[in-house]
Each structure stands twice: as structure tokens, then as C-alpha cells.
Design a protein around this motif. Structure first.
Motif, PDB file in Angstrom:
ATOM      1  N   SER A 245       0.754  -1.059   0.119  1.00  0.00           N
ATOM      2  CA  SER A 245      -0.332   0.086  -0.229  1.00  0.00           C
ATOM      3  C   SER A 245       0.915   1.144  -0.319  1.00  0.00           C
ATOM      4  O   SER A 245       0.645   2.420  -0.720  1.00  0.00           O
ATOM      5  CB  SER A 245      -0.975   0.069   1.067  1.00  0.00           C
ATOM      6  N   ALA A 246       2.051   1.140   0.945  1.00  0.00           N
ATOM      7  CA  ALA A 246       2.859   2.116   1.903  1.00  0.00           C
ATOM      8  C   ALA A 246       3.410   2.878  -0.595  1.00  0.00           C
ATOM      9  O   ALA A 246       3.895   4.063  -1.261  1.00  0.00           O
ATOM     10  CB  ALA A 246       3.677   2.204   1.638  1.00  0.00           C
ATOM     11  N   PHE A 247       3.958   1.554  -0.991  1.00  0.00           N
ATOM     12  CA  PHE A 247       4.881   1.500  -2.083  1.00  0.00           C
ATOM     13  C   PHE A 247       4.147   2.122  -3.605  1.00  0.00           C
ATOM     14  O   PHE A 247       4.464   3.050  -3.825  1.00  0.00           O
ATOM     15  CB  PHE A 247       5.574   0.416  -2.660  1.00  0.00           C
ATOM     16  N   ARG A 248       2.918   1.569  -3.782  1.00  0.00           N
ATOM     17  CA  ARG A 248       1.998   2.303  -4.257  1.00  0.00           C
ATOM     18  C   ARG A 248       1.242   3.781  -3.866  1.00  0.00           C
ATOM     19  O   ARG A 248       1.663   4.090  -5.046  1.00  0.00           O
ATOM     20  CB  ARG A 248       0.394   1.096  -4.592  1.00  0.00           C
ATOM     21  N   THR A 249       1.317   4.263  -3.382  1.00  0.00           N
ATOM     22  CA  THR A 249       1.264   5.022  -3.126  1.00  0.00           C
ATOM     23  C   THR A 249       2.165   6.068  -2.697  1.00  0.00           C
ATOM     24  O   THR A 249       2.107   7.461  -3.860  1.00  0.00           O
ATOM     25  CB  THR A 249       0.666   5.289  -1.158  1.00  0.00           C
ATOM     26  N   GLU A 250       3.436   6.229  -2.953  1.00  0.00           N
ATOM     27  CA  GLU A 250       4.389   6.957  -3.091  1.00  0.00           C
ATOM     28  C   GLU A 250       4.932   6.872  -4.176  1.00  0.00           C
ATOM     29  O   GLU A 250       5.134   7.602  -5.345  1.00  0.00           O
ATOM     30  CB  GLU A 250       6.136   6.132  -2.602  1.00  0.00           C
ATOM     31  N   PHE A 251       4.812   5.718  -5.794  1.00  0.00           N
ATOM     32  CA  PHE A 251       5.399   5.133  -6.638  1.00  0.00           C
ATOM     33  C   PHE A 251       4.078   5.337  -7.638  1.00  0.00           C
ATOM     34  O   PHE A 251       4.597   5.103  -9.235  1.00  0.00           O
ATOM     35  CB  PHE A 251       6.344   3.816  -6.848  1.00  0.00           C
ATOM     36  N   GLY A 252       3.318   5.034  -7.618  1.00  0.00           N
ATOM     37  CA  GLY A 252       1.892   4.778  -8.534  1.00  0.00           C
ATOM     38  C   GLY A 252       1.878   3.807  -8.969  1.00  0.00           C
ATOM     39  O   GLY A 252       1.034   3.546 -10.095  1.00  0.00           O
ATOM     40  N   TYR A 253       2.663   1.860  -8.721  1.00  0.00           N
ATOM     41  CA  TYR A 253       2.436   0.763  -8.977  1.00  0.00           C
ATOM     42  C   TYR A 253       3.123   0.343  -7.622  1.00  0.00           C
ATOM     43  O   TYR A 253       3.998   0.301  -6.759  1.00  0.00           O
ATOM     44  CB  TYR A 253       3.735   1.088 -10.081  1.00  0.00           C
ATOM     45  N   ALA A 254       2.652  -1.237  -8.187  1.00  0.00           N
ATOM     46  CA  ALA A 254       2.492  -2.167  -6.996  1.00  0.00           C
ATOM     47  C   ALA A 254       3.782  -2.666  -7.036  1.00  0.00           C
ATOM     48  O   ALA A 254       4.811  -2.665  -8.525  1.00  0.00           O
ATOM     49  CB  ALA A 254       2.140  -3.098  -7.080  1.00  0.00           C
ATOM     50  N   PRO A 255       4.401  -2.990  -5.692  1.00  0.00           N
ATOM     51  CA  PRO A 255       6.106  -3.444  -6.067  1.00  0.00           C
ATOM     52  C   PRO A 255       6.857  -4.670  -6.722  1.00  0.00           C
ATOM     53  O   PRO A 255       7.231  -5.221  -7.235  1.00  0.00           O
ATOM     54  CB  PRO A 255       6.085  -3.861  -4.562  1.00  0.00           C
ATOM     55  N   SER A 256       5.529  -5.914  -6.697  1.00  0.00           N
ATOM     56  CA  SER A 256       5.527  -6.522  -7.505  1.00  0.00           C
ATOM     57  C   SER A 256       6.149  -6.066  -9.044  1.00  0.00           C
ATOM     58  O   SER A 256       6.521  -7.278  -9.899  1.00  0.00           O
ATOM     59  CB  SER A 256       3.917  -7.811  -7.595  1.00  0.00           C
ATOM     60  N   ALA A 257       5.417  -5.011  -9.707  1.00  0.00           N
ATOM     61  CA  ALA A 257       5.467  -4.757 -10.842  1.00  0.00           C
ATOM     62  C   ALA A 257       7.193  -4.791 -11.077  1.00  0.00           C
ATOM     63  O   ALA A 257       7.584  -5.368 -12.352  1.00  0.00           O
ATOM     64  CB  ALA A 257       4.855  -3.177 -11.362  1.00  0.00           C
TER      65      ALA A 257
END
Length: 260
Positions: A245-257
Motif C-alpha cells: 500500500s505504501a509503495f503504490r501510494t509513493e510510486f504509483g505501481y505495486a512492488p510486484s511490478a
């Protein structure tokens, strides 16, 4: 003209006025020593941390904070930890350097956009892509105004306390930190710690801590350093879902990408 930087690097791009390289230290604890950069230099840490100082003003340099040094502008440096450290260094000279700020040494928060550009630079295989990303990073970090505008007229003791808190976070970001614990380690109260940090840096302690954790995690993902849950826990997040959730909020995509 041959490049001769003061740091030993693995070159990623070499042009007439721009040199990009990877610097690595296996981890040596050092007291304060003097550095005199040959060229204008932007240091983008990927892991590890160190301290820089000009006069009495200290800067904590780590994955969420870049350091810029003008050519021949000396500063002192220390490594308070023996943990390994890796940085991407961008050296600039000639006409390109004339467009950069002059003076001594300065530190700059690394935004989500700059962190993404840094990742793009490291993943690039085409020299043009590396050069383009490096120039974009220089522009974003040095030539565009920061969105964080900390107060200038604060007591020197407040600046010292804020630097102590940054130091604690840089060394202990992987632990389950609380405001109370950070304040206790810096011998102050949670209320005073929160007030001082925001006044000096222009951001909250929670925002700063999250930014540090996410920058570290970004490069852990690039290295394929483990499962997402392992990376989340090792960088201080309470769970895989909290990290995502924090990663997607910060970078706009999921860390799994990036983990693919």
C-alpha cells in the motif's frame, strides 16, 4: 579528456562532460576525514549511510537523501557504521557544470520521481538511456525547487536534534520504530521531537521514515533480494500489505511490478 574522479567507480556511462558510475564500500567505520571533489558530483546512495559536514552543519546522507558537491569545494565525511554502502555517482564538468549550483556542499531529499529515474538509469542497457536519466536526475534534484521548505530561523540546537533523529532512522529503519523510541534514543520527548523535526526538515517523522524505508526497498527489489514479504519486514514495514500500500501510494505501481 580522461576522467579522474577521487572515488574508485565502476563506469556506467562516460561522456565528455558527464560520468556516471557505481561506487561500493564493503563497510569500514571511519572518523571524520576531508574530501575535495575534482568535479561537480551528485551522490545517490542506494544502501548504507554516511555523514557530511561543512563547518558545523552536518548532513545525514542515505537512500532518501542525495548529496551534491561543487568542484573543488571541500567538506568532511564520516562513516559511523561498518555496514556496506553502495551509491550511484554522477560527475559533471565543462559547459554542463556551468548550469549547476555553485558553492559548497548541499543535501537534497530524493522524491519518488527521482527514485524512479534512478531505477531507470540502473536498468538501462543503452548509453543514451543512461545519459538521459542522469541528466533528468540532475535537473530534478538541483535545478527545480524542492516542495519541502523547512524553516530557516530555527535554533541551532533544533537542527542538531533533527540530524540526530535522521541518524537514528538511517541506522534503524528496519526496526519497529515508534515516535517514543526515536525520541528516547535522542534524549527528548515525543512532542518536542515531532515539533522540531517538522520545523527543521519540512516533513513529519513518519513521512521521513516511510520515505527512507521505501527507497531502500526499491533497490532491494532491483537486486531480487527476496520475497516481497521478506523485503517488507526487513525494511521495517509491519506486513506485505502495508508495504504494498505504501509503495503504490509513493510510486504509483505495486512492488510486484519490479519483482517480476
Amino acid at each position: 579528456m580522461i576522467w579522474n574522479p577521487h572515488s574508485r567507480i565502476r563506469p556506467l556511462f562516460e561522456g565528455r562532460d558527464l560520468l556516471v558510475g557505481e561506487w561500493h564500500c564493503w563497510g569500514v567505520q571511519k572518523r571524520w576525514f576531508k574530501e575535495v571533489p575534482v568535479y561537480a558530483e551528485l551522490d545517490l546512495p542506494r544502501d548504507g549511510m554516511h555523514l557530511r559536514a561543512v563547518g558545523r552543519h552536518q548532513h545525514v546522507i542515505h537512500a532518501a537523501t542525495a548529496a551534491f558537491s561543487a568542484a573543488h569545494a571541500d567538506y568532511t565525511r564520516a562513516s559511523p557504521t561498518s555496514k556496506p554502502a553502495t551509491s550511484t555517482l554522477i560527475f559533471v564538468r565543462g559547459e554542463l557544470a556551468e548550469a549547476l549550483p555553485r558553492g559548497t556542499m548541499s543535501s537534497h531529499p530524493i522524491s519518488a520521481e527521482v527514485a524512479t529515474l534512478h531505477m531507470r538509469l540502473l536498468r538501462a542497457t543503452d548509453p543514451v538511456a543512461v545519459e538521459e536519466a542522469a541528466l533528468a536526475i540532475l535537473g530534478r534534484v538541483l535545478l527545480e525547487p524542492s516542495v519541502r521548505l523547512p524553516a530557516r530561523d530555527v535554533p541551532a540546537s533544533w537542527r542538531t536534534l533533527a540530524q540526530e533523529m535522521q541518524h537514528v532512522i538511517a541506522l534503524r529503519y528496519g526496526e519497529r520504530l515508534t515516535l517514543e523510541r526515536i525520541a528516547r534514543l535522542c534524549k527528548t520527548s515525543p512532542f518536542h521531537a515531532s515539533r522540531v523535526f517538522r520545523a527543521v526538515t519540512g516533513e513529519t517523522i513518519h513521512g521521513y521514515l516511510t520515505r527512507v524505508r521505501l527507497r531502500i526497498a526499491l533497490f532491494e527489489l532491483r537486486r531480487g533480494a527476496g520475497r516481497l514479504t521478506d523485503i517488507a519486514l526487513s525494511t521495517g514495514f509491519s506486513s506485505h500489505s502495508h508495504f504494498t500500500s505504501a509503495f503504490r501510494t509513493e510510486f504509483g505501481y505495486a512492488p510486484s511490478a519490479l519483482a517480476l
